[in-house]
Design an enzyme around this catalytic site. Structure first.
Site, PDB file in Angstrom:
ATOM      1  N   TYR A 119       0.709  -1.319  -0.018  1.00  0.00           N
ATOM      2  CA  TYR A 119       0.022  -0.021   0.040  1.00  0.00           C
ATOM      3  C   TYR A 119       0.881   1.357   0.130  1.00  0.00           C
ATOM      4  O   TYR A 119       1.918   1.181   0.537  1.00  0.00           O
ATOM      5  CB  TYR A 119      -1.035  -0.069   1.217  1.00  0.00           C
ATOM      6  CG  TYR A 119      -1.912   1.263   1.306  1.00  0.00           C
ATOM      7  CD1 TYR A 119      -2.887   1.393   0.578  1.00  0.00           C
ATOM      8  CD2 TYR A 119      -1.410   2.363   2.117  1.00  0.00           C
ATOM      9  CE1 TYR A 119      -3.638   2.383   0.417  1.00  0.00           C
ATOM     10  CE2 TYR A 119      -2.359   3.357   2.279  1.00  0.00           C
ATOM     11  CZ  TYR A 119      -3.508   3.451   1.370  1.00  0.00           C
ATOM     12  OH  TYR A 119      -4.151   4.796   1.331  1.00  0.00           O
ATOM     13  N   TRP A 133       0.925   5.781  -1.644  1.00  0.00           N
ATOM     14  CA  TRP A 133       0.698   6.805  -2.561  1.00  0.00           C
ATOM     15  C   TRP A 133       1.710   6.940  -3.548  1.00  0.00           C
ATOM     16  O   TRP A 133       1.319   7.389  -4.668  1.00  0.00           O
ATOM     17  CB  TRP A 133       0.249   8.026  -1.868  1.00  0.00           C
ATOM     18  CG  TRP A 133      -0.986   8.296  -1.428  1.00  0.00           C
ATOM     19  CD1 TRP A 133      -1.679   7.455  -0.673  1.00  0.00           C
ATOM     20  CD2 TRP A 133      -2.061   9.524  -2.016  1.00  0.00           C
ATOM     21  NE1 TRP A 133      -2.982   7.947  -0.481  1.00  0.00           N
ATOM     22  CE2 TRP A 133      -3.153   8.976  -1.303  1.00  0.00           C
ATOM     23  CE3 TRP A 133      -1.778  10.612  -2.823  1.00  0.00           C
ATOM     24  CZ2 TRP A 133      -4.182  10.009  -1.306  1.00  0.00           C
ATOM     25  CZ3 TRP A 133      -2.860  11.272  -2.758  1.00  0.00           C
ATOM     26  CH2 TRP A 133      -4.033  11.202  -2.108  1.00  0.00           C
TER      27      TRP A 133
HETATM   28  N1  LIG Z   1      -1.814   7.772  12.641  1.00  0.00           N
HETATM   29  C1  LIG Z   1      -2.372   8.071  11.397  1.00  0.00           C
HETATM   30  N2  LIG Z   1      -1.704   7.256  10.431  1.00  0.00           N
HETATM   31  C2  LIG Z   1      -2.175   7.375   9.234  1.00  0.00           C
HETATM   32  C3  LIG Z   1      -3.168   8.193   8.816  1.00  0.00           C
HETATM   33  C4  LIG Z   1      -3.841   9.014   9.746  1.00  0.00           C
HETATM   34  O1  LIG Z   1      -4.945   9.590   9.628  1.00  0.00           O
HETATM   35  N3  LIG Z   1      -3.431   8.940  10.999  1.00  0.00           N
HETATM   36  N4  LIG Z   1      -3.786   8.067   7.459  1.00  0.00           N
HETATM   37  C5  LIG Z   1      -3.396   7.083   6.671  1.00  0.00           C
HETATM   38  C6  LIG Z   1      -3.767   7.363   5.548  1.00  0.00           C
HETATM   39  S1  LIG Z   1      -5.197   7.901   4.967  1.00  0.00           S
HETATM   40  C7  LIG Z   1      -2.524   7.006   4.398  1.00  0.00           C
HETATM   41  S2  LIG Z   1      -3.235   7.097   2.816  1.00  0.00           S
HETATM   42  C8  LIG Z   1      -1.446   6.639   4.762  1.00  0.00           C
HETATM   43  C9  LIG Z   1      -0.411   7.056   3.792  1.00  0.00           C
HETATM   44  O2  LIG Z   1       0.887   6.304   3.688  1.00  0.00           O
HETATM   45  P1  LIG Z   1       1.690   5.996   2.700  1.00  0.00           P
HETATM   46  O3  LIG Z   1       1.092   6.233   1.180  1.00  0.00           O
HETATM   47  O4  LIG Z   1       2.517   5.088   2.698  1.00  0.00           O
HETATM   48  O5  LIG Z   1       2.619   7.413   2.735  1.00  0.00           O
HETATM   49  P2  LIG Z   1       3.808   8.039   1.667  1.00  0.00           P
HETATM   50  O6  LIG Z   1       4.913   8.869   2.436  1.00  0.00           O
HETATM   51  O7  LIG Z   1       2.870   8.776   0.542  1.00  0.00           O
HETATM   52  O8  LIG Z   1       4.441   7.039   0.895  1.00  0.00           O
HETATM   53  C10 LIG Z   1       4.878   6.746  -0.184  1.00  0.00           C
HETATM   54  C11 LIG Z   1       6.195   6.065  -0.331  1.00  0.00           C
HETATM   55  O9  LIG Z   1       6.449   5.983  -1.687  1.00  0.00           O
HETATM   56  C12 LIG Z   1       7.849   6.564  -2.085  1.00  0.00           C
HETATM   57  N5  LIG Z   1       7.846   6.874  -3.447  1.00  0.00           N
HETATM   58  C13 LIG Z   1       7.400   8.054  -4.198  1.00  0.00           C
HETATM   59  N6  LIG Z   1       7.627   7.972  -5.480  1.00  0.00           N
HETATM   60  C14 LIG Z   1       8.038   6.461  -5.543  1.00  0.00           C
HETATM   61  C15 LIG Z   1       8.384   5.844  -6.938  1.00  0.00           C
HETATM   62  O10 LIG Z   1       8.007   6.448  -8.073  1.00  0.00           O
HETATM   63  N7  LIG Z   1       8.780   4.544  -6.797  1.00  0.00           N
HETATM   64  C16 LIG Z   1       8.733   3.917  -5.582  1.00  0.00           C
HETATM   65  N8  LIG Z   1       9.160   2.639  -5.501  1.00  0.00           N
HETATM   66  N9  LIG Z   1       8.589   4.595  -4.372  1.00  0.00           N
HETATM   67  C17 LIG Z   1       7.965   6.033  -4.525  1.00  0.00           C
HETATM   68  C18 LIG Z   1       7.812   7.731  -1.129  1.00  0.00           C
HETATM   69  O11 LIG Z   1       9.141   8.171  -1.160  1.00  0.00           O
HETATM   70  C19 LIG Z   1       7.451   7.210   0.030  1.00  0.00           C
HETATM   71  O12 LIG Z   1       8.307   6.798   0.837  1.00  0.00           O
HETATM   72  O13 LIG Z   1      -1.126   6.905   6.049  1.00  0.00           O
HETATM   73  C20 LIG Z   1      -2.096   6.330   6.809  1.00  0.00           C
HETATM   74  N10 LIG Z   1      -1.481   6.478   8.415  1.00  0.00           N
HETATM   75  N1  LIG Z   2      -1.733  18.504   3.223  1.00  0.00           N
HETATM   76  C1  LIG Z   2      -1.952  17.167   2.977  1.00  0.00           C
HETATM   77  N2  LIG Z   2      -3.378  16.624   2.494  1.00  0.00           N
HETATM   78  C2  LIG Z   2      -3.798  15.454   2.545  1.00  0.00           C
HETATM   79  C3  LIG Z   2      -3.064  14.373   3.037  1.00  0.00           C
HETATM   80  C4  LIG Z   2      -1.617  14.663   3.251  1.00  0.00           C
HETATM   81  O1  LIG Z   2      -0.706  13.860   3.843  1.00  0.00           O
HETATM   82  N3  LIG Z   2      -1.121  16.046   3.271  1.00  0.00           N
HETATM   83  N4  LIG Z   2      -3.468  13.048   2.692  1.00  0.00           N
HETATM   84  C5  LIG Z   2      -4.518  12.821   1.813  1.00  0.00           C
HETATM   85  C6  LIG Z   2      -5.241  11.620   2.266  1.00  0.00           C
HETATM   86  S1  LIG Z   2      -4.347  10.124   1.983  1.00  0.00           S
HETATM   87  C7  LIG Z   2      -6.237  11.360   3.044  1.00  0.00           C
HETATM   88  S2  LIG Z   2      -6.868   9.944   3.250  1.00  0.00           S
HETATM   89  C8  LIG Z   2      -6.997  12.549   3.318  1.00  0.00           C
HETATM   90  C9  LIG Z   2      -7.676  12.376   4.736  1.00  0.00           C
HETATM   91  O2  LIG Z   2      -8.801  13.411   4.998  1.00  0.00           O
HETATM   92  P1  LIG Z   2      -9.497  13.430   6.371  1.00  0.00           P
HETATM   93  O3  LIG Z   2      -9.697  11.896   6.766  1.00  0.00           O
HETATM   94  O4  LIG Z   2     -10.621  14.332   6.183  1.00  0.00           O
HETATM   95  O5  LIG Z   2      -8.465  14.214   7.284  1.00  0.00           O
HETATM   96  P2  LIG Z   2      -7.561  13.982   8.612  1.00  0.00           P
HETATM   97  O6  LIG Z   2      -6.738  14.997   8.506  1.00  0.00           O
HETATM   98  O7  LIG Z   2      -7.227  12.699   9.033  1.00  0.00           O
HETATM   99  O8  LIG Z   2      -8.639  14.599   9.665  1.00  0.00           O
HETATM  100  C10 LIG Z   2      -9.388  15.798   9.567  1.00  0.00           C
HETATM  101  C11 LIG Z   2      -9.989  16.129  10.872  1.00  0.00           C
HETATM  102  O9  LIG Z   2     -10.738  15.185  11.624  1.00  0.00           O
HETATM  103  C12 LIG Z   2     -10.698  15.514  12.775  1.00  0.00           C
HETATM  104  N5  LIG Z   2     -11.125  14.323  13.734  1.00  0.00           N
HETATM  105  C13 LIG Z   2     -10.565  13.561  14.132  1.00  0.00           C
HETATM  106  N6  LIG Z   2     -11.303  12.333  14.701  1.00  0.00           N
HETATM  107  C14 LIG Z   2     -12.504  13.129  14.712  1.00  0.00           C
HETATM  108  C15 LIG Z   2     -13.671  12.595  15.125  1.00  0.00           C
HETATM  109  O10 LIG Z   2     -13.759  11.390  15.885  1.00  0.00           O
HETATM  110  N7  LIG Z   2     -14.782  13.292  14.980  1.00  0.00           N
HETATM  111  C16 LIG Z   2     -14.696  14.489  14.470  1.00  0.00           C
HETATM  112  N8  LIG Z   2     -16.018  15.040  14.214  1.00  0.00           N
HETATM  113  N9  LIG Z   2     -13.510  15.064  14.016  1.00  0.00           N
HETATM  114  C17 LIG Z   2     -12.478  14.239  14.150  1.00  0.00           C
HETATM  115  C18 LIG Z   2      -9.365  16.157  13.148  1.00  0.00           C
HETATM  116  O11 LIG Z   2      -9.516  17.358  14.108  1.00  0.00           O
HETATM  117  C19 LIG Z   2      -8.578  16.225  11.999  1.00  0.00           C
HETATM  118  O12 LIG Z   2      -7.962  17.548  11.773  1.00  0.00           O
HETATM  119  O13 LIG Z   2      -6.278  13.741   3.217  1.00  0.00           O
HETATM  120  C20 LIG Z   2      -5.548  14.026   2.099  1.00  0.00           C
HETATM  121  N10 LIG Z   2      -5.080  15.420   1.978  1.00  0.00           N
HETATM  122 MO   LIG Z   3      -5.416   8.423   2.664  1.00  0.00          MO
END
Ligand SMILES: Nc1nc2c(c(=O)[nH]1)N[C@H]1C(S)=C(S)[C@@H](COP(=O)(O)OP(=O)(O)OC[C@H]3O[C@@H](n4cnc5c(=O)[nH]c(N)nc54)[C@H](O)[C@@H]3O)O[C@H]1N2
Ligand SMILES: Nc1nc2c(c(=O)[nH]1)N[C@H]1C(S)=C(S)[C@@H](COP(=O)(O)OP(=O)(O)OC[C@H]3O[C@@H](n4cnc5c(=O)[nH]c(N)nc54)[C@H](O)[C@@H]3O)O[C@H]1N2
Ligand SMILES: [Mo]
Length: 750
Positions: A113, A115
């Protein structure tokens, strides 16, 4: 000495949108905003430093202990031996062949998994999946960390695929602007998150839309723990994290008790209200879910709940729900309950009314563009049918052969011997990282393709250096955006990095699958071919796309595919004629009670939405862990990407922890104080950001820091995932529970 290498400026795109890149000879020397973006992001600023960072993986590297036959032990602490490409590929291919022979392809995990980077051909996920399929398949993963729980529960409620609902059917910003009077945002709508979209968002327009909503006098109410989750100027109803379902139930109770429920809507368009109502009114358990019941759970007052319910019934109301609400234990409940509440209001299918999910979560939601797919590179087919819910990786590694439940199925975890990761960083994204680190020692071999020495790369056995998108040619396009980009190779590969495609071609050839994987083509041959296919497809839809040479010349084009207008309304055809356009649920209607879910017999996800408090939240705070930690997405970056350079910026690491002045004062913490955030699972360093924009009792530590040395007892840069629990949302969704964590905070001594 003045550098007289030629300077060039070209445009490229990324998940955070388009930007101009200046190169001087072989180096990226500057970045600037894309002229057509009304609200460009600052994320690209880190690119020049990150791309040329000392933390780039320079050459193929193999962990010394693994080479010496010591197996998994030592992952994370051993050093690496650099080898020439041919030798490293030979070693990797020999081991892949051994594991295939001895244990079969069902012992290979390629869920992988993450991005990775934008760009249609060099999409790391597609590349690794195609490679593993070419050699006989792999154990894949279902869903995403983003919306895994919603992807499981919502099809039971509305019938449709959750992602299609989000991207193709929900009300557009224009529809909301034109019709919504009351916008009730659970978890806010945050332009900070809308900076990003899968594959890119070119015109960042979330902030500008909110300016227009404000000008119209729309009520914009952010409900959640942080004021900053919605643009400035929105109203804020502070709410304890994880208590949303209680609030929604109380709103529903007021509607029902005061005769404001739209029963005509419920009987024509829904099933099961009769089975939900006794629970709501307290006939089942003696506890009416009224505002007096909900107020102390939510940390608000009952009168506010009553007034809000009346306003929601009296005006055109759109309920929006952030994805964060389902990234928590029992995250199914607020998502399902929001649909039930919207159904009781009777506005589903009316423009600007009803419910919507993930506005602002990523930039594409709410944008109305014609469905035109991007260019795709076939992943071939996977002969192995076993998959796991994506966030159950550590369980899988820990408990091979153990049974588990998932969305009505009883399944068994596979026995994984080889893990191949390309384009993701599990040591950033997974919960309870110290426990993952234990589980991670079990596979025989872990191979990672990565541009940087991330925490995951450091814990692999074989690391292949991958190029970044700036080092290879590609096409940038996503179905949620209206731009098309040629992404030129701006600089030559850094160090000995190779494209994922070239890495996998080298392995496939050694494994006798070269022809299947490459079909005899190089990347330079694939791109024109796939582009031509894409262009023909666009042509069939009447969309004129330039030929590749023209696109190369122009660098980018804006496609005539925006369909903004008062046109997109979720479930409008169903509302118009539910017999002619039934929902694909078992009943053809919105399921307030689901016989299917009920038949699973899960106490953690019963037949109708219910208040099921998580194991950790403010209602269960303890003296040892009195604070609820949410861990949102970082505003200055995408996940853990570009962290190599960001960690170098003075004063930026450890990550800032938002904490209320009351909680800070009680602990002798001031703005800028270095603190320890801890619970029984781990500890992280952070830098206090004292702010009254957060509810007392809640702290927010964004994701994005790399995981540090597990030998030390504190994560140095502030990765929240040393503190989060690794539990599924429920047996139904099995999503991640990232936002469910109780912690303590104290000033850091020494
Ligand atoms: N506590 C907490 N944890 C969370 C979340 C949260 O809200 N709270 N959110 C979750 C969510 S929604 C998400 S989507 C995940 C995100 O987690 P990830 O998608 O795992 O995070 P990224 O840092 O985008 O990881 C992408 C990796 O790919 C590498 N990369 C970039 N380009 C390339 C390429 O061309 N080739 C290769 N081989 N590698 C490349 C980058 O250097 C990076 O290390 O985290 C989750 N974890
Ligand atoms: N700049 C930036 N933008 C991103 C990303 C990034 O890494 N950087 N990641 C992208 C990805 S992969 C994803 S999945 C999306 C995620 O998008 P979301 O899931 O919407 O985003 P989060 O930032 O995890 O959470 C948004 C807010 O939800 C609130 N929250 C947490 N728990 C609760 C709850 O139980 N109830 C309520 N009401 N609020 C709560 C927190 O205050 C938090 O700041 O963002 C995307 N956008
Ligand atoms: Mo995500």
């Amino acid at each position: 000495m003045p550098d007289d290498s030629p300077r060039l400026t070209r445009v490229t795109t990324s998940h955070w949108g388009a930007f101009e890149v200046e190169t001087t000879g072989d180096r990226i020397t500057g970045v600037r905003p894309f002229a057509h973006d009304p609200a460009p992001t600052a994320i690209p600023q880190a690119i020049p430093a990150a791309v040329h960072h000392r933390n780039r993986v320079a050459r193929p590297s193999i962990r010394r202990g693994w080479l010496d036959g010591k197996g998994g032990k030592g992952r994370g602490s051993d050093d690496f031996v650099e080898l020439p490409w041919d030798e490293a590929l030979d070693i990797a291919a020999t081991d892949i062949a051994r594991i295939k022979r001895d244990h079969g392809n069902g012992a290979i995990f390629g869920g992988s998994y993450g991005w990775s980077s934008a760009g249609r051909f060099h999409h790391a996920q597609s590349q690794v999946h195609r490679f593993l399929n070419s050699i006989g398949g792999y154990v894949a993963s279902f869903g995403s960390y983003s919306t895994g729980c919603a992807q499981s529960i919502m099809p039971h409620v509305f019938g449709v695929n959750f992602l299609a609902l989000l991207y193709e059917h929900q009300d557009s910003w224009q529809t909301i602007h034109d019709h919504t009077e009351t916008l009730v945002m659970f978890g806010g709508i945050n332009p900070k998150n809308a900076q990003v979209s899968m594959g890119g968002i070119t015109e960042h327009d979330t902030g500008p839309w909110f300016d227009r909503f404000a000008a119209k006098g729309m009520m914009r109410l952010n409900i959640g723990p942080q004021r900053t989750d919605a643009p400035t100027g929105c109203d804020w109803l502070p709410l304890r994290p994880a208590s949303d379902t209680a609030l929604m139930l109380a709103l529903a109770y007021v509607l029902e008790a005061e005769g404001l429920t739209d029963h005509a809507f419920l009987s024509r368009y829904t099933v099961g209200f009769d089975r939900f109502r006794p629970y709501l009114m307290g006939e089942v358990d003696g506890q009416p879910k009224d505002p007096d019941w909900a107020a102390p759970l939510c940390g608000t007052d009952p009168e506010t709940i009553r007034a809000l319910a009346r306003r929601m019934a009296a005006t055109r109301t759109l309920i929006t729900v952030a994805w964060s609400l389902q990234r928590g234990e029992h995250g199914e409940q607020p998502f399902w309950m929001s649909a039930v509440l919207a159904a009781m209001l009777g506005q589903i299918g009316l423009p600007g009314g009803g419910v919507g999910y993930g506005y602002g979560a990523i930039g594409g939601v709410g944008k109305s563009v014609m469905g035109l797919r991007g260019m795709t590179f076939s992943q071939l087919t996977n002969p192995v049918t076993d998959t796991i819910p994506v966030a159950r990786i550590a369980d899988m590694l820990r408990r091979p052969g153990a049974p588990y439940d998932f969305n009505g199925q009883r399944r068994t975890y596979p026995d994984i011997r080889l893990v191949y990761w390309a384009g993701g960083n599990p040591y950033h994204h997974h919960q309870d990282l110290n426990a993952l680190h234990e589980a991670w020692q079990t596979p025989e071999t872990i191979i990672v393709n990565e541009p940087w020495w991330t925490a995951t790369a450091k814990r692999a056995d074989i690391v292949f250096p991958a190029t970044t998108p700036y080092e290879r040619e590609d096409i940038g396009r996503t179905s949620m955006d209206d731009y098309l980009f040629h992404m030129p190779a701006l600089i030559p590969p850094v160090g000995e990095a190779r494209d994922d495609y070239a890495i996998f071609a080298g392995l496939a050839e050694r494994l006798g699958a070269g022809e299947t994987f490459t079909e005899g083509k190089t990347a330079d041959q694939w791109i024109p071919e796939l582009y031509a296919e894409y262009r023909a497809l666009a042509d069939e839809q009447g969309i004129d796309v330039p030929d590749l040479d023209t696109l190369r010349d122009q660098n980018w084009v804006r496609l005539p595919i925006t369909t903004d207008g008062p046109n997109r309304t979720l479930f409008a055809p169903f509302r118009e004629d539910p017999e002619a356009h039934p929902l694909p649920t078992p009943s053809g209607k919105i399921e307030i009670f689901s016989d299917t879910i009920d038949s699973f017999g899960y106490d953690d996800c019963p037949g109708h939405p219910a208040w099921l408090p998580p194991a950790e939240w403010m209602g269960r705070a303890t003296p040892e862990t009195p604070l609820h930690m949410v861990s949102p997405q970082p505003g200055d970056k995408l996940h853990s990407q570009l962290e190599a350079a960001l960690a170098d910026v003075p004063g930026q690491r450890p990550v800032a922890l938002a904490i209320h002045p009351k909680d800070a004062a009680a602990r002798g913490i001031e703005d800028g104080t270095l603190v320890r955030v801890f619970n029984t699972r781990g500890a992280a360093r952070a830098r206090a950001h004292v702010t009254d924009a957060i509810l007392p009792g809640v702290v927010a530590l964004p994701t994005g820091a790399w995981y540090g040395d597990p030998g030390g007892n504190i994560d140095p840069d502030g990765n929240p995932n040393v503190l989060t629990p690794d539990v599924g949302t429920s047996r139904l969704g099995q999503g991640c529970s990232a936002h469910t964590a109780l912690v303590q905070v104290a000033p850091l001594e020494g």
